[in-house]
Design a protein around this motif. Structure first.
Motif, PDB file in Angstrom:
ATOM      1  N   ASP A   1      10.713   1.626  -6.403  1.00  0.00           N
ATOM      2  CA  ASP A   1      11.910   2.296  -6.907  1.00  0.00           C
ATOM      3  C   ASP A   1      11.794   3.781  -6.573  1.00  0.00           C
ATOM      4  OD1 ASP A   1      13.960   3.497  -8.302  1.00  0.00           O
ATOM      5  OD2 ASP A   1      13.552   2.431 -10.181  1.00  0.00           O
ATOM      6  N   PRO A   2      12.600   4.267  -5.616  1.00  0.00           N
ATOM      7  CA  PRO A   2      12.477   5.665  -5.214  1.00  0.00           C
ATOM      8  C   PRO A   2      12.872   6.654  -6.312  1.00  0.00           C
ATOM      9  CG  PRO A   2      14.280   4.609  -4.050  1.00  0.00           C
ATOM     10  CD  PRO A   2      13.593   3.547  -4.841  1.00  0.00           C
ATOM     11  N   ALA A   3      13.623   6.207  -7.308  1.00  0.00           N
ATOM     12  CA  ALA A   3      13.977   7.096  -8.415  1.00  0.00           C
ATOM     13  C   ALA A   3      12.781   7.314  -9.340  1.00  0.00           C
ATOM     14  CB  ALA A   3      15.155   6.522  -9.200  1.00  0.00           C
ATOM     15  N   ARG A   4      11.966   6.280  -9.507  1.00  0.00           N
ATOM     16  CA  ARG A   4      10.800   6.395 -10.387  1.00  0.00           C
ATOM     17  C   ARG A   4       9.549   6.840  -9.655  1.00  0.00           C
ATOM     18  NH1 ARG A   4       9.946   1.235 -13.838  1.00  0.00           N
ATOM     19  NH2 ARG A   4      10.721   0.183 -12.000  1.00  0.00           N
ATOM     20  N   GLU A   5       9.442   6.493  -8.365  1.00  0.00           N
ATOM     21  CA  GLU A   5       8.260   6.831  -7.574  1.00  0.00           C
ATOM     22  C   GLU A   5       8.685   7.473  -6.246  1.00  0.00           C
ATOM     23  OE1 GLU A   5       4.782   3.843  -8.032  1.00  0.00           O
ATOM     24  OE2 GLU A   5       6.616   2.626  -7.852  1.00  0.00           O
TER      25      GLU A   5
ATOM     26  N   ALA B   1       0.842  -1.198   0.000  1.00  0.00           N
ATOM     27  CA  ALA B   1       0.000   0.000   0.000  1.00  0.00           C
ATOM     28  C   ALA B   1       0.875   1.246   0.000  1.00  0.00           C
ATOM     29  CB  ALA B   1      -0.902  -0.004   1.239  1.00  0.00           C
ATOM     30  N   ASP B   2       0.318   2.338  -0.518  1.00  0.00           N
ATOM     31  CA  ASP B   2       1.038   3.612  -0.468  1.00  0.00           C
ATOM     32  C   ASP B   2       1.235   4.052   0.972  1.00  0.00           C
ATOM     33  OD1 ASP B   2       1.071   3.558  -3.204  1.00  0.00           O
ATOM     34  OD2 ASP B   2      -0.415   5.131  -3.459  1.00  0.00           O
ATOM     35  N   GLU B   3       0.251   3.780   1.813  1.00  0.00           N
ATOM     36  CA  GLU B   3       0.338   4.039   3.246  1.00  0.00           C
ATOM     37  C   GLU B   3      -0.445   2.948   3.964  1.00  0.00           C
ATOM     38  OE1 GLU B   3       0.264   8.231   4.756  1.00  0.00           O
ATOM     39  OE2 GLU B   3      -0.629   8.568   2.780  1.00  0.00           O
ATOM     40  N   VAL B   4       0.046   2.533   5.116  1.00  0.00           N
ATOM     41  CA  VAL B   4      -0.651   1.524   5.911  1.00  0.00           C
ATOM     42  C   VAL B   4      -1.811   2.195   6.642  1.00  0.00           C
ATOM     43  CG1 VAL B   4      -0.447  -0.158   7.770  1.00  0.00           C
ATOM     44  CG2 VAL B   4       1.487   0.236   6.235  1.00  0.00           C
ATOM     45  N   ASP B   5      -2.998   1.631   6.497  1.00  0.00           N
ATOM     46  CA  ASP B   5      -4.143   2.126   7.271  1.00  0.00           C
ATOM     47  C   ASP B   5      -3.897   1.791   8.734  1.00  0.00           C
ATOM     48  OD1 ASP B   5      -5.503   3.081   5.044  1.00  0.00           O
ATOM     49  OD2 ASP B   5      -6.533   1.170   4.717  1.00  0.00           O
ATOM     50  N   TRP B   6      -4.049   2.783   9.611  1.00  0.00           N
ATOM     51  CA  TRP B   6      -3.779   2.550  11.020  1.00  0.00           C
ATOM     52  C   TRP B   6      -4.978   1.923  11.702  1.00  0.00           C
ATOM     53  CZ3 TRP B   6       0.846   2.447  12.981  1.00  0.00           C
ATOM     54  CH2 TRP B   6       0.953   2.181  14.345  1.00  0.00           C
ATOM     55  N   SER B   7      -4.689   1.010  12.600  1.00  0.00           N
ATOM     56  CA  SER B   7      -5.705   0.358  13.411  1.00  0.00           C
ATOM     57  C   SER B   7      -5.055  -0.048  14.719  1.00  0.00           C
ATOM     58  CB  SER B   7      -6.244  -0.880  12.698  1.00  0.00           C
ATOM     59  OG  SER B   7      -7.122  -1.591  13.535  1.00  0.00           O
ATOM     60  N   ASP B   8      -5.856  -0.073  15.790  1.00  0.00           N
ATOM     61  CA  ASP B   8      -5.347  -0.559  17.067  1.00  0.00           C
ATOM     62  C   ASP B   8      -5.472  -2.075  17.168  1.00  0.00           C
ATOM     63  OD1 ASP B   8      -4.568   1.937  18.012  1.00  0.00           O
ATOM     64  OD2 ASP B   8      -6.545   2.369  18.824  1.00  0.00           O
ATOM     65  N   SER B   9      -5.928  -2.692  16.104  1.00  0.00           N
ATOM     66  CA  SER B   9      -6.051  -4.147  16.024  1.00  0.00           C
ATOM     67  C   SER B   9      -5.222  -4.643  14.854  1.00  0.00           C
ATOM     68  CB  SER B   9      -7.512  -4.543  15.786  1.00  0.00           C
ATOM     69  OG  SER B   9      -8.331  -4.067  16.813  1.00  0.00           O
TER      70      SER B   9
ATOM     71  N   ARG C   1       8.481   7.969  -0.316  1.00  0.00           N
ATOM     72  CA  ARG C   1       8.522   8.837   0.871  1.00  0.00           C
ATOM     73  C   ARG C   1       7.312   8.617   1.776  1.00  0.00           C
ATOM     74  NH1 ARG C   1      11.047  12.626  -2.515  1.00  0.00           N
ATOM     75  NH2 ARG C   1       9.088  13.447  -3.280  1.00  0.00           N
ATOM     76  N   LYS C   2       6.175   8.243   1.205  1.00  0.00           N
ATOM     77  CA  LYS C   2       4.977   8.012   2.010  1.00  0.00           C
ATOM     78  C   LYS C   2       4.929   6.579   2.551  1.00  0.00           C
ATOM     79  CE  LYS C   2       1.061   9.686   0.377  1.00  0.00           C
ATOM     80  NZ  LYS C   2      -0.008   9.998  -0.584  1.00  0.00           N
ATOM     81  N   ALA C   3       5.291   5.632   1.718  1.00  0.00           N
ATOM     82  CA  ALA C   3       5.140   4.222   2.086  1.00  0.00           C
ATOM     83  C   ALA C   3       6.131   3.785   3.163  1.00  0.00           C
ATOM     84  CB  ALA C   3       5.283   3.329   0.852  1.00  0.00           C
ATOM     85  N   LEU C   4       7.363   4.217   3.044  1.00  0.00           N
ATOM     86  CA  LEU C   4       8.379   3.726   3.976  1.00  0.00           C
ATOM     87  C   LEU C   4       8.086   4.100   5.427  1.00  0.00           C
ATOM     88  CD1 LEU C   4      10.928   2.151   4.483  1.00  0.00           C
ATOM     89  CD2 LEU C   4      12.208   4.262   4.086  1.00  0.00           C
ATOM     90  N   PRO C   5       7.871   5.375   5.757  1.00  0.00           N
ATOM     91  CA  PRO C   5       7.603   5.681   7.171  1.00  0.00           C
ATOM     92  C   PRO C   5       6.327   5.041   7.677  1.00  0.00           C
ATOM     93  CG  PRO C   5       7.591   7.706   5.848  1.00  0.00           C
ATOM     94  CD  PRO C   5       7.961   6.581   4.949  1.00  0.00           C
TER      95      PRO C   5
END
Length: 88
Positions: free
Chosen positions: A55-59, A11-19, A64-68
């Motif tokens: 690929d951080p050079a292409r995307e 995913a581009d970003e992980v959806d946060w959940s407490d579960s 920057r969003k997915a890694l953190p």
């Protein structure tokens, strides 16, 4: 480039959940690989490319969003989520 081990796309970003989520279960190995790479001093570019398959050079924006997002979730798994994983 190494691809993520899960058949579930990153995913581009992980959806946060407490579960625990189905995404967490599908990407448990990815989370552990990120934590290991981070502990070994891998650069953000290396982790995005080698662990997440982005690929951080292409995307650059996606990387920057997915890694953190994935690192935050991996840390949550190590401090809290693992208890839920093994609780049944």
């Amino acid at each position: 480039m190494l691809e993520p081990e899960s058949n579930t796309p990153i995913a581009d970003e992980v959806d946060w959940s407490d579960s625990l989520t189905a995404y967490d279960k599908a990407h448990f190995t990815t989370y552990m690989r990120l934590l290991d790479a981070s502990a070994d001093g891998a650069s953000e570019e290396e982790m995005a490319n080698l662990v997440l398959g982005i690929d951080p050079a292409r995307e650059p924006e996606r990387a920057r969003k997915a890694l953190p997002s994935h690192l935050d979730r991996a840390n949550w798994m190590m401090t809290t989520g693992y208890k839920k994983l093994f609780a049944g």
